[in-house]
Design a protein around this motif. Sequence first.
Motif, PDB file in Angstrom:
ATOM      1  N   SER A   1       0.861  -1.185   0.000  1.00  0.00           N
ATOM      2  CA  SER A   1       0.000   0.000   0.000  1.00  0.00           C
ATOM      3  C   SER A   1       0.894   1.230   0.000  1.00  0.00           C
ATOM      4  O   SER A   1       2.116   1.132   0.137  1.00  0.00           O
ATOM      5  N   ASN A   2       0.285   2.415  -0.147  1.00  0.00           N
ATOM      6  CA  ASN A   2       1.117   3.605  -0.193  1.00  0.00           C
ATOM      7  C   ASN A   2       1.177   4.345   1.144  1.00  0.00           C
ATOM      8  O   ASN A   2       1.353   5.538   1.207  1.00  0.00           O
TER       9      ASN A   2
ATOM     10  N   GLU B   1      -4.782  11.525   7.700  1.00  0.00           N
ATOM     11  CA  GLU B   1      -3.537  11.671   6.953  1.00  0.00           C
ATOM     12  C   GLU B   1      -3.288  10.492   6.028  1.00  0.00           C
ATOM     13  O   GLU B   1      -3.687   9.371   6.305  1.00  0.00           O
ATOM     14  N   GLY B   2      -2.608  10.777   4.953  1.00  0.00           N
ATOM     15  CA  GLY B   2      -2.249   9.723   4.023  1.00  0.00           C
ATOM     16  C   GLY B   2      -2.796  10.039   2.655  1.00  0.00           C
ATOM     17  O   GLY B   2      -3.636  10.926   2.486  1.00  0.00           O
ATOM     18  N   THR B   3      -2.286   9.294   1.667  1.00  0.00           N
ATOM     19  CA  THR B   3      -2.766   9.510   0.312  1.00  0.00           C
ATOM     20  C   THR B   3      -3.720   8.393  -0.066  1.00  0.00           C
ATOM     21  O   THR B   3      -3.581   7.259   0.399  1.00  0.00           O
ATOM     22  N   LEU B   4      -4.694   8.758  -0.898  1.00  0.00           N
ATOM     23  CA  LEU B   4      -5.652   7.748  -1.338  1.00  0.00           C
ATOM     24  C   LEU B   4      -4.942   6.685  -2.173  1.00  0.00           C
ATOM     25  O   LEU B   4      -4.086   7.015  -2.996  1.00  0.00           O
ATOM     26  N   PRO B   5      -5.281   5.413  -1.956  1.00  0.00           N
ATOM     27  CA  PRO B   5      -4.707   4.385  -2.817  1.00  0.00           C
ATOM     28  C   PRO B   5      -5.234   4.532  -4.241  1.00  0.00           C
ATOM     29  O   PRO B   5      -6.282   5.130  -4.461  1.00  0.00           O
ATOM     30  N   THR B   6      -4.485   3.974  -5.180  1.00  0.00           N
ATOM     31  CA  THR B   6      -4.960   3.997  -6.564  1.00  0.00           C
ATOM     32  C   THR B   6      -6.114   3.011  -6.701  1.00  0.00           C
ATOM     33  O   THR B   6      -6.322   2.147  -5.838  1.00  0.00           O
ATOM     34  N   LEU B   7      -6.838   3.130  -7.800  1.00  0.00           N
ATOM     35  CA  LEU B   7      -7.952   2.201  -8.027  1.00  0.00           C
ATOM     36  C   LEU B   7      -7.452   0.761  -8.119  1.00  0.00           C
ATOM     37  O   LEU B   7      -8.107  -0.172  -7.653  1.00  0.00           O
ATOM     38  N   ALA B   8      -6.276   0.587  -8.698  1.00  0.00           N
ATOM     39  CA  ALA B   8      -5.711  -0.765  -8.807  1.00  0.00           C
ATOM     40  C   ALA B   8      -5.415  -1.315  -7.416  1.00  0.00           C
ATOM     41  O   ALA B   8      -5.707  -2.482  -7.114  1.00  0.00           O
ATOM     42  N   GLN B   9      -4.868  -0.479  -6.538  1.00  0.00           N
ATOM     43  CA  GLN B   9      -4.602  -0.924  -5.165  1.00  0.00           C
ATOM     44  C   GLN B   9      -5.908  -1.265  -4.457  1.00  0.00           C
ATOM     45  O   GLN B   9      -5.992  -2.232  -3.701  1.00  0.00           O
ATOM     46  N   MET B  10      -6.929  -0.447  -4.716  1.00  0.00           N
ATOM     47  CA  MET B  10      -8.234  -0.713  -4.120  1.00  0.00           C
ATOM     48  C   MET B  10      -8.744  -2.081  -4.556  1.00  0.00           C
ATOM     49  O   MET B  10      -9.237  -2.879  -3.771  1.00  0.00           O
ATOM     50  N   PHE B  11      -8.653  -2.330  -5.873  1.00  0.00           N
ATOM     51  CA  PHE B  11      -9.219  -3.553  -6.422  1.00  0.00           C
ATOM     52  C   PHE B  11      -8.464  -4.788  -5.929  1.00  0.00           C
ATOM     53  O   PHE B  11      -9.050  -5.802  -5.575  1.00  0.00           O
ATOM     54  N   LEU B  12      -7.137  -4.661  -5.874  1.00  0.00           N
ATOM     55  CA  LEU B  12      -6.344  -5.823  -5.466  1.00  0.00           C
ATOM     56  C   LEU B  12      -6.369  -6.012  -3.952  1.00  0.00           C
ATOM     57  O   LEU B  12      -6.282  -7.139  -3.467  1.00  0.00           O
ATOM     58  N   GLY B  13      -6.463  -4.902  -3.199  1.00  0.00           N
ATOM     59  CA  GLY B  13      -6.569  -5.038  -1.750  1.00  0.00           C
ATOM     60  C   GLY B  13      -5.445  -4.423  -0.952  1.00  0.00           C
ATOM     61  O   GLY B  13      -5.379  -4.615   0.252  1.00  0.00           O
ATOM     62  N   ALA B  14      -4.565  -3.676  -1.621  1.00  0.00           N
ATOM     63  CA  ALA B  14      -3.437  -3.068  -0.915  1.00  0.00           C
ATOM     64  C   ALA B  14      -3.860  -1.759  -0.272  1.00  0.00           C
ATOM     65  O   ALA B  14      -3.553  -0.675  -0.761  1.00  0.00           O
ATOM     66  N   ARG B  15      -4.610  -1.842   0.791  1.00  0.00           N
ATOM     67  CA  ARG B  15      -5.127  -0.648   1.458  1.00  0.00           C
ATOM     68  C   ARG B  15      -5.504  -1.007   2.894  1.00  0.00           C
ATOM     69  O   ARG B  15      -5.602  -2.192   3.245  1.00  0.00           O
ATOM     70  N   GLY B  16      -5.765   0.013   3.687  1.00  0.00           N
ATOM     71  CA  GLY B  16      -6.169  -0.256   5.059  1.00  0.00           C
ATOM     72  C   GLY B  16      -7.585  -0.795   5.117  1.00  0.00           C
ATOM     73  O   GLY B  16      -8.401  -0.525   4.246  1.00  0.00           O
ATOM     74  N   GLY B  17      -7.842  -1.569   6.172  1.00  0.00           N
ATOM     75  CA  GLY B  17      -9.199  -2.095   6.326  1.00  0.00           C
ATOM     76  C   GLY B  17      -9.187  -3.416   7.057  1.00  0.00           C
ATOM     77  O   GLY B  17      -8.137  -3.907   7.475  1.00  0.00           O
TER      78      GLY B  17
END
Lengths: 313, 447
Positions: A147-148, A169-185
């Motif tokens: 993730s970023n 704080e932080g930058t929004l993940p890209t749509l690709a990161q969202m789709f693949l799952g590289a994000r907080g949650g």
Amino acid sequence: MDNMIVSVNPHVYAKDTTQTIMRDVLIALFPAVIASIVFFGVQALLVEVVCVAVAVACEWAFEKICGKPITIMDLSAAVTGLLLALNLPVSIPLWQAAFGAFVAIIVIKQFFGGIGQNFANPAITARVIMLVAFSGAMTNWVPAAFSNAPVDAVTAATPLALLGAEGAEGTLPTLAQMFLGARGGSMGETSCLALLLGGIYLIYRKVISWHTPVAFIGTVLVLTALLGQQPLYQVMAGGLFIGAFFMATDYTTSPPTPAGKLIFGVGCGLITVLIRVWGNYPEGVSFSILLMNILNPYICDWTKTKPFGGVQA
Amino acid sequence: MKLHGIHAPHRKNTVDSAPTRLPVPPVITVPMSMNIGAPAKPVVKPGDEVKVGQMIAEAGGFMSAPIYSGVSGKVKRLDEIVSANGRFDTVIVIETDGAQTMWEGIKPPVVTDKDSFVEAVRQCGCVGLGGAGFPTSVKLNVDPDRVHNIIINGAECEPYITSDTRTMIDSADDVIYGAQLLQKYYTADRIVIGIEDNKPQCVKIMQEAGKGVPSFEVASLPALYPQGGEKVLIYNTTGEIVPEGKLPIDVGAIVINCTTLAVIAKYIKTGMPLVEKVVTVDGSAIANPQNVIVPVGTPIQNVLDFVGLKCEPKKVLYGGPMMGTSVPSLEAPVMKNTNAILAFDAKDAEDPVPSSCIRCGRCVAHCPFNLMPAAIESAYNNKEPETLKALKVNLCMECGCCSFSCPARRPLVQVNKLAKAMLNQYNAEQKAAAEKKAAKEKEKEAV
């Protein structure tokens, strides 16, 4: 006489049983389990094992104590345990995870009579209870791999928090990161790809129908677009995919007819958007499903089938 | 609107098996209750000589049908048995002589108009051979002007069974002749034979055989059980819905099974009444599944001995696995409406173990009549006849789709049967109470 078995028709059955259905759900969740390990490490697997083990053990123990038939082999307790785990942050203390599984099986499922009798989805309800009881731990989001989030970050905001609140704080993940799952949650909700694979498998196996997930996700997509939110982000963020494919489709707590499923899905989508856009919580999928669970008997009543050739007296 | 159903396994293993004749069994046991309605009344007594095609029992009323002997021999005795549906029944036991001497009285009936046609149908002893056993003459005894659609049932939607298939392959001309007779005596606009599309050869044969017959058509229907259910077939061939409490004729339809029609045609051509049946013998306990021509009254044991068993049968059915009745004993006889004998090994015979309803909704999704079997089950368990009435359990045809598709293996058909009985009793009690009240009020008025 000849020792023959006499029974009422039919004398053949479809292959599906409760066990094969639950097994299919476990298979469908497998990609999400893999994704949770990829993005959140082996700790994710540990939480999953704890939740499944406690859920199954609680079901066994409760039924043993009550002298009821043991139903752990129908795999429904394992499904509940796994779904709960996938809806938790990876950093959750294991005792809290175990407590959640206990609440899901004992309080929500068994106290209401066991499989098929609970009025609300056990995993969802347990998660909501945990959210209230352990609000700190339940919203402590560890950065996902790939993730970023900054390398040295201890916590990371979820995309919904980033979208919603000032000051996050932080930058929004890209749509690709969202789709693949590289994000907080929560550890099982982040990978839309994995959940989509599982959802398609369930539809292909006719375990679920398309109505609920399409209505649910579609409603969120359309409403957030109308409200000027970022619809693609909104759809992939939070627990929408896992909720739409795996939780809102729970047999016991959702309507059986296509019309009922559509109403149920639209209702879930509507409440989710209301909470996300105007509510105090950044995420509303769990609450929306829980609320619609409560409305389920009414929806079932409104969407009763019309008997073929039936004449109203 | 599309009616629901299930994709049952077809298992039509015996399609290519041209029926072979069973060697004359030493004894036949002919039951008197082989039709819906009144049982037939024996007209023979012990010691009487009987021949093939000779009447041995007359119709026991309007809603009944006569019975003829399928063998030559001597009446041994009249007996009481418990039939597969649990009721007492009288049987005529005939010791065969193996000669199969024809009865001298066999001659084609004189058919000149609708009434003589219906009388001929009555005399031939025909009942609904698809399995229901409804006396055919009663069904045909309607005002010809009311008939708009004559529907021949060649769906044969039950797994395994191919006896109707064989009728269409081996006796297509008889079916067509029967259709022409119906057309002659009833003023139908349309005569259509409905066949499931898993029998393309039958569709082709009937199309060929029916060429040149005015307003005759073949409907190739999806192989979706229960395609051959009467109301289902009417809807799928005409779009008409038979309302609750009404008969097919109320929507201008007569539905007749293709084998029934062939038997009627044969009788009118030759005078040979219904004395034997083509029976599909199949199932996991059967060594060589095949179609067999069997005299009515032949004990199942003789049929099984003839085709050979792989293992000891644990469950034996009259009819198909979806709606068939399991028999308590192999002494049970082949009846007029027996179109199959299925024998299953221990594994297939095993009753499934029911578990809790998971509310998956499959019973609702697969019910051809849009009923809610799971809701019916809970209303029955809670003894709520008013709810059962609202849920229209009385419309259930017991096709078995709900039980078939239930992943928890709930005995839904069984409960529907019980629920129907509960509702009937409740309705009768309500009626009696209302009458009593009315009588009392009348009495009061008189005072």
